[in-house]
Design a protein around this motif. Structure first.
Motif, PDB file in Angstrom:
ATOM      1  N   GLU A   1       0.841  -1.201   0.000  1.00 52.38           N
ATOM      2  CA  GLU A   1       0.000   0.000   0.000  1.00 52.38           C
ATOM      3  C   GLU A   1       0.876   1.252   0.000  1.00 52.38           C
ATOM      4  OE1 GLU A   1      -3.056   0.503  -0.360  1.00 52.38           O
ATOM      5  OE2 GLU A   1      -4.095  -1.352   0.158  1.00 52.38           O
TER       6      GLU A   1
ATOM      7  N   GLY B   1      -7.040  10.478  -2.456  1.00 51.42           N
ATOM      8  CA  GLY B   1      -6.543   9.147  -2.813  1.00 51.42           C
ATOM      9  C   GLY B   1      -5.472   8.685  -1.832  1.00 51.42           C
TER      10      GLY B   1
ATOM     11  N   VAL C   1      -7.092   7.821   1.491  1.00 53.52           N
ATOM     12  CA  VAL C   1      -7.689   6.486   1.476  1.00 53.52           C
ATOM     13  C   VAL C   1      -6.614   5.428   1.718  1.00 53.52           C
ATOM     14  CG1 VAL C   1      -8.914   4.822   0.039  1.00 53.52           C
ATOM     15  CG2 VAL C   1      -9.487   7.236  -0.113  1.00 53.52           C
ATOM     16  N   ARG C   2      -5.489   5.598   1.062  1.00 54.25           N
ATOM     17  CA  ARG C   2      -4.368   4.670   1.197  1.00 54.25           C
ATOM     18  C   ARG C   2      -3.848   4.648   2.647  1.00 54.25           C
ATOM     19  NH1 ARG C   2      -1.323   2.158  -2.777  1.00 54.25           N
ATOM     20  NH2 ARG C   2      -2.671   2.948  -4.416  1.00 54.25           N
TER      21      ARG C   2
ATOM     22  N   THR D   1      -5.465   5.470   5.293  1.00 50.78           N
ATOM     23  CA  THR D   1      -6.479   4.864   6.156  1.00 50.78           C
ATOM     24  C   THR D   1      -6.376   3.341   6.121  1.00 50.78           C
ATOM     25  OG1 THR D   1      -7.912   6.692   5.590  1.00 50.78           O
ATOM     26  CG2 THR D   1      -8.937   4.853   6.706  1.00 50.78           C
ATOM     27  N   ARG D   2      -6.118   2.810   4.923  1.00 53.45           N
ATOM     28  CA  ARG D   2      -5.972   1.356   4.823  1.00 53.45           C
ATOM     29  C   ARG D   2      -4.754   0.875   5.606  1.00 53.45           C
ATOM     30  NH1 ARG D   2      -8.031   1.571  -0.524  1.00 53.45           N
ATOM     31  NH2 ARG D   2      -5.955   1.823  -1.394  1.00 53.45           N
TER      32      ARG D   2
ATOM     33  N   ASN E   1      -5.659   1.026   9.229  1.00 53.77           N
ATOM     34  CA  ASN E   1      -6.534  -0.104   9.558  1.00 53.77           C
ATOM     35  C   ASN E   1      -5.718  -1.374   9.746  1.00 53.77           C
ATOM     36  OD1 ASN E   1      -8.906   1.273   9.555  1.00 53.77           O
ATOM     37  ND2 ASN E   1      -9.552   0.620   7.519  1.00 53.77           N
TER      38      ASN E   1
END
Ligand SMILES: [Fe+2]
Lengths: 395, 181
Positions: free
Chosen positions: B42, B122, B125-126, B128-129, B132
């Motif tokens: 990621e 974008g 989002v990355r 956040t992943r 997580n």
């Protein structure tokens, strides 16, 4: 106590129904404006949709000072700058956007420049850069789908750098959305179907994604009910203005729902597909919706099951055992897509579009993973998941 | 009277806890990028030299990590060598506490409007992943311990600080154990 928390915001006045356009002069005067500029596109003008707007204003002694009718399908920084120049030269004091997503987004961006100053809209990109209320601004939607009249975002393409600039501020919201059935009466069947399915997706995703909340739920379910009841009626009788108005209202309601609770994987995949294969947004929504719902099924079983009431009505809902309702909701959406395919060939699979090649699926999946919407999908999406959904949507 | 004295101490404890957790997260981000292939995959999607900041508004604790290339992060502590590229800002320390005490996942906090993003969505989002992923490493044992369920308002400072320190250690050691395993 749970950690549930939400925010809900929609300060847009909705002016809807028969002869709604005739309220424009009163609304603008009430906002202290008297020299409006119309921002629209060639298609809207060619369809004769400007005539009732202009007539409504002139009859009340409100002169339209300037009309810009050359907004391209993808709003760009150059166009925004040009329109702002005309606005200033003609000493306009307010904006009326007449059109679909791109005319509305363009007008939002123009409003930023003419209110905050400057020539370069890129400087205002991002969140929180706009600090003051903007000029009086009305929106007259001519498609029933995007919901842009009630969203606080705009996307403008920076043509020089070929990137899409996002703008986000509650000040972008118009003062009022004017929903008049005359404006969508002549929308061709395939656009009617695709845009209505965009609205259907906004409502369905708002109701099943992570940021759902009681207020947006109310808008979402009401929108789904209206679309389920009216879409096929309109497809069979395009001049049915009552059902046209139902669709237009549903689109605004779905817009209010999703702008407060966001959308998910359908939009992430749709944005990527639109960018790579140049397919219309609504078509992508209609195409992906059931496949994504199937993918999310176990996470959203309860809310998706509830939607059956709005998709199929009380009889079917009552006759379906609670444990089967989520699946039945997906079948209802599939059934609607089949009917639309019969009537206007709205594609149900990527293959049916004729514009997507199988080797593009990986690129679409990768791009979708960087889309903001993927964050609010109820299930955490991996690249493999996105690929799997695309493969199922292929044929 | 007593309540008045305890409250500021409770707030102080919460602030310290968040600050500690920011340090843990910062180090953990660096560690995860060294050992976890999926986090690294990621992270490779971020530009080299990309600076990520997570902070508490208006001017509270912050953590800064840099993507130094090939999916690896470098933890910069609480000061950035140059303007950051992406900033995730908690609107209030209470919201940061919810996330840092694993009562609310980062993605849920986003959905709940607990924080603001400044920068490319974008990349957000990355990140956040990746966060997580980090949480999934840290979370299970802490939850099993029921260390922090809901912030107890009647907790006095020493107890709270003590348990904060305990959690801090536990989280750190759990993390290393899990990653090494
Ligand atoms: Fe949409």
């Amino acid at each position: 106590m749970t950690n549930q928390y939400y925010e809900f915001f929609c300060p847009v006045k909705v002016i809807a129904g028969k002869a709604a356009l005739e309220h424009i002069p009163y609304e603008l005067t009430g906002l202290g404006a008297g020299r409006p500029m119309i921002v629209t596109d060639k298609g809207v003008r060619a369809a004769g949709l400007l005539d009732p707007v202009i007539a409504a204003c002139e009859e009340s002694g409100l002169e339209i000072i300037s009309i810009y009718d050359d907004v391209p399908p993808d709003s760009s920084t150059g166009v925004v700058k040009d329109i702002a120049g005309i606005y200033r030269r003609e000493k306009c004091d307010s904006l009326i956007a007449v059109g679909g997503g791109s005319a509305i987004d363009t007008a939002k961006a123009v409003n930023v420049l003419v209110s905050e100053g400057g020539d370069n809209i890129a400087e205002y990109s991002g969140a929180g850069t706009i600090k003051h209320p903007l000029k009086p601004f009305l929106v007259v939607p001519t498609t029933a789908g995007t919901g842009s009249e009630v969203t606080s975002v705009a996307v403008i393409t920076d043509t020089a750098k070929s990137v899409k600039l996002p703008f986000s501020s509650s000040f972008l919201l118009p003062n009022a959305a004017v929903i008049d059935p005359r404006m969508t009466l002549t929308l061709p069947p395939h656009i009617t179907a695709a845009t209505a399915m965009d609205a259907m997706t906004h409502a369905t995703e708002a109701f099943t994604c992570m940021a759902k909340n009681p207020l947006s739920d109310a808008y979402a379910t009401a929108a789904i009910k209206k679309i389920s009841t009216s879409l096929l009626e309109v497809m069979d009788n395009p001049k049915d203005s009552d059902n046209r108005l139902e669709l237009a209202q549903a689109s605004t309601m779905a817009g209010i729902a999703f702008s407060n609770s966001m959308v998910g994987l359908v939009h992430a995949l749709g944005h990527a597909t639109g960018a790579i294969c140049h397919l219309p947004h609504g078509m992508c929504m209609s195409l992906y919706l059931p496949y994504v719902l199937e993918y999310n099924l176990e996470t959203i079983r309860a809310p998706l099951g509830e939607l059956l009431l709005y998709l199929e009505g009380p009889e079917v809902y009552a006759a379906t055992p609670a444990s089967r309702r989520a699946e039945a909701s997906i079948s209802a959406i599939r059934k609607l897509r089949d009917e639309l395919f019969k009537r206007c060939r709205l594609p149900r699979t990527l293959k049916e579009t004729g514009s997507v090649e199988e080797h593009q699926l990986d690129t679409i999946a990768e791009m979708a993973m960087d889309d903001g919407s993927v964050m609010f999908n109820p299930k955490e999406v991996t690249l493999e998941d996105a690929r799997a959904v695309l493969r199922r949507a292929w044929a | 009277m007593l309540a008045k004295r305890i409250q500021p101490m409770a707030f102080q404890a919460r602030r310290l806890y968040v600050e500690l957790m920011f340090q843990v997260m910062g180090r953990a981000l660096q560690a995860i990028s060294e050992v976890d292939a999926s986090a690294r995959r990621e992270a490779r999607g971020l530009p080299e030299g990309f600076l990520f900041e997570m902070m508490v508004m208006p001017d509270g604790s912050r953590l800064i990590v840099e993507h130094v290339g090939d999916g690896r992060f470098h933890y910069h502590g609480n000061s950035a060598p140059r303007p950051v590229d992406l900033s995730i800002r908690f609107k209030h320390i209470a919201h940061a506490f919810l996330v840092m005490s694993f009562q609310e996942k980062t993605s849920v906090a986003f959905a709940n409007d607990r924080m603001l993003v400044d920068g490319d969505i974008g990349y957000a989002v990355r990140m956040t992943r990746i966060l997580n992923r980090l949480e999934s490493f840290i979370l299970p044992r802490v939850v099993a311990e029921r260390a922090v369920k809901e912030y107890p308002s009647n907790l006095r400072l020493p107890e709270k600080l003590l348990s904060a320190a305990r959690i801090y250690l536990k989280v750190a050691s759990n993390f290393i154990e899990t990653v090494r395993a």
